[in-house]
Design an enzyme around this catalytic site. Structure first.
Site, short mmCIF file in Angstrom:
data_model
loop_
_atom_site.label_atom_id
_atom_site.label_comp_id
_atom_site.label_asym_id
_atom_site.label_seq_id
_atom_site.Cartn_x
_atom_site.Cartn_y
_atom_site.Cartn_z
N ASP A 80 105.73 -40.45 -10.71
CA ASP A 80 105.02 -41.26 -9.51
C ASP A 80 103.39 -41.61 -9.97
O ASP A 80 102.83 -42.63 -9.64
CB ASP A 80 105.02 -40.67 -8.14
CG ASP A 80 104.45 -39.33 -7.97
OD1 ASP A 80 104.24 -38.60 -9.06
OD2 ASP A 80 103.54 -39.48 -7.25
N ASP A 83 101.13 -36.36 -11.98
CA ASP A 83 101.88 -35.36 -12.03
C ASP A 83 103.38 -35.63 -12.68
O ASP A 83 103.53 -36.84 -13.22
CB ASP A 83 102.02 -34.50 -10.74
CG ASP A 83 102.64 -35.60 -9.84
OD1 ASP A 83 103.45 -36.52 -10.10
OD2 ASP A 83 102.26 -35.02 -8.55
N TYR A 232 105.30 -37.08 0.10
CA TYR A 232 105.73 -38.48 0.33
C TYR A 232 106.43 -38.34 1.81
O TYR A 232 107.57 -38.81 1.85
CB TYR A 232 106.34 -39.17 -0.60
CG TYR A 232 105.44 -39.49 -1.74
CD1 TYR A 232 104.73 -40.68 -1.63
CD2 TYR A 232 105.37 -38.71 -2.94
CE1 TYR A 232 103.74 -41.17 -2.71
CE2 TYR A 232 104.59 -39.21 -4.01
CZ TYR A 232 103.85 -40.39 -4.05
OH TYR A 232 103.10 -40.68 -5.20
#
Ligand SMILES: *[C@@H]1O[C@H](CO)[C@@H](O)[C@H](O)[C@H]1NC(C)=O
Ligand SMILES: *[C@@H]1O[C@H](CO)[C@@H](O)[C@H](O)[C@H]1NC(C)=O
Ligand SMILES: *[C@@H]1O[C@H](CO)[C@@H](O)[C@H](O)[C@H]1NC(C)=O
Length: 506
Positions: A80, A83, A232
């Protein structure tokens, strides 16, 4: 009669026109270059086995056993951000936005010779979603987890952290994740309709199943997949994603069943209730309202028209608040003119706003309309001018003279919070770099990153236009796939627009 060697008039005209174009282009941002770079970013974010034509060569294969512990092949997809977790929700939103950009501005992308790359960026995501959707009511939501991943600072090629995969199913529902993945696959099915009809059909089939799954087994995915909560979490719930999925399925199929869903659930799902000033991987309402508003010319029935008018009024609330023309509820701007929503990764809201403004501007101009913000007339040109100003700010027209698109222009962030970019390339040094060794040797050193994560849009400046280029300053120096995704289409549109305008002004 003496014959004089003279250039024909038309040639003189063409040469001077070219000179004017070259001269003026040197002053203007190079949108074609920005477009090319934005697509390279998605190659840097790839997980899995990299193909022979991989252009970002400081990366190599990674995550080749993803899903193995759970007996499922989850190799592929995208990291994303800085990371290596593969988070399903922001990945799907990224693919939806890339696809929407190609649907709106495919011709402009093709004219800049980036169409193939744009489709590859989408397909890298949709190939993964096909793998992750292992049966009608099972979707793998995430590989790895933020806590263990963030404990280490390693190259993706060296990863030693947990790659446990997490799923949603009938007993552990996740309507938001299923909805967004359905939206991504439906939007991508439109993109591939002409060039790859078999693949397009396959994507649509998955999208329809996922929507049914999400609609029938209702729940928020962060209740089912606890590890995603601190990263998220779905703050806006799942109702926006269900409307969003239904709209994209309607666009992909023309099947009225999906339009009826959007009409019948408009009230109880908040579609015509929420007035919202942000559009993001979590909160889809503004995007839903804008797509719904653009359906107005084609809906036939009276009830449909009434509801769509209400969607449109909310869509225009969003647009007017970007334009600072709402009564009291406008989006803040920095002194340099950047739309400002919040401190952490503000650029995601800027690029998504610029996209919605551009799309809505095109819609108004194609249907020969102006917008009215509380009685004040706003033209489509004004909407587009705001979108352009935001993009130009991103590319360096700002108080810091800094491009926030990495690798673009002469000044851009050099200490992007990105594990792979900040450590010597695996191609250069294949020696293993351990979990905490990366922190000691690479994260904390003061030199620029050895690898440029070209095309990444970082979180960007604060509300005073200040920016600190520091690896530890992740609120400003981390980039995410969904920051760049909305820019692809706009760069292509601006590239063509600036060429046309030059010719017109000549
Ligand atoms: C704007 O808001 C003020 C205060 O809430 C109100 O008095 C005024 O009528 C509003 N104007 C419009 C055009 O809606
Ligand atoms: C939109 O507004 C502009 C500026 O006020 C005006 O010149 C134009 O005619 C308007 N267009 C329409 C379709 O009303
Ligand atoms: C940015 O560029 C302008 C024009 O070249 C210059 O006047 C200004 O001092 C620069 N600002 C910074 C922070 O470098």
């Amino acid at each position: 009669m003496e014959m004089k060697k003279q250039l024909p008039h038309c040639l003189v005209f063409t040469i001077s026109l070219l000179l004017v174009i070259i001269w003026t282009k040197a002053q203007a941002p190079d949108y074609a270059d920005a477009l090319t770079k934005s697509l390279l970013y998605f190659e840097a974010q790839r997980s899995g086995r990299l193909p022979y034509n991989q252009r970002v060569t400081w990366r190599d294969h990674s995550g080749l056993t993803d899903g193995l512990e759970q007996g499922v092949d989850l190799v592929g997809g995208y990291h994303d951000a800085g990371d290596h977790v593969k988070f399903g929700l922001p990945m799907a939103f990224t693919v939806t936005m890339l696809s929407w950009g190609v649907i709106e501005y495919g011709e402009e992308i093709a004219r800049a010779r980036e169409y193939e790359h744009a489709l590859e960026a989408i397909k890298w995501g949709t190939d993964y979603f096909i793998k992750a959707h292992t049966s009608p009511n099972v979707l793998w939501a995430e590989v790895g987890d933020g806590d263990t991943d963030h404990y280490c600072w390693q190259r993706p090629e060296d990863m030693t952290t947990s790659r446990q995969a997490h799923k949603i199913d009938e007993k552990n529902p996740g309507s938001d994740l299923a909805g967004e993945t359905a939206a991504a696959m439906a939007a991508a099915s439109i993109v591939f309709k002409e060039t790859n009809p078999h693949y397009s059909h396959l994507l649509l089939h998955h999208a329809q199943q996922l929507f049914e799954f999400g609609d029938k087994f209702r729940g928020q995915y962060d209740s089912s997949v606890g590890v995603v909560k601190s990263y998220y979490a779905s703050v806006s719930g799942y109702k926006d994603e269900l409307l969003w999925a239904a709209l994209w399925l309607y666009k992909a199929t023309d099947n009225e069943v999906y339009l009826d869903y959007v009409i019948n659930n408009a009230g109880n799902f908040g579609g015509i209730g929420w007035s919202i000033s942000e559009f993001s991987w979590d909160v889809k309402y503004a995007g839903i309202q804008i797509i719904a508003a653009m359906l107005l010319p084609e809906v036939k029935h009276k009830k449909q028209k009434e509801i769509i008018e209400q969607y449109r009024s909310k869509a225009e609330f969003y647009i007017c608040s970007c334009m600072s023309k709402n009564n009291g509820t406008n989006i803040e701007r920095t002194p340099g003119g950047l739309l400002f929503i919040r401190q952490w990764n503000n650029m995601q809201y800027v690029s998504s706003a610029a996209f919605l403004l551009t799309v809505y501007s095109d819609f108004l101009s194609n249907t020969n309309q102006n917008l009215s913000c509380h009685g004040i007339t706003v033209t489509p040109e004004e909407l587009f001018a705001l979108a352009k100003s935001q993009v130009d700010y991103i590319l360096g027209s700002n108080p810091k003279n800094m491009s926030y698109l990495v690798g673009y222009g002469s000044r851009y962030p050099t200490k992007v919070h990105h594990r792979g970019a900040s450590i010597v390339s695996y191609r250069v040094n294949k020696g293993f770099i351990g979990c905490t060794q990366g922190y000691d040797d690479w994260y904390s050193h003061s030199e620029p990153n050895p690898n440029v994560v070209t095309g990444a849009l970082v979180g960007g400046p604060d509300r005073e236009d200040n920016f600190r280029d520091d690896r530890g300053n992740y609120m400003q120096t981390e980039a995410c796939t969904y920051n760049t995704a909305p820019l692809v289409g706009i760069f292509a549109k601006l590239n063509q627009f600036s060429d046309l305008r030059l010719i017109a002004s000549y």
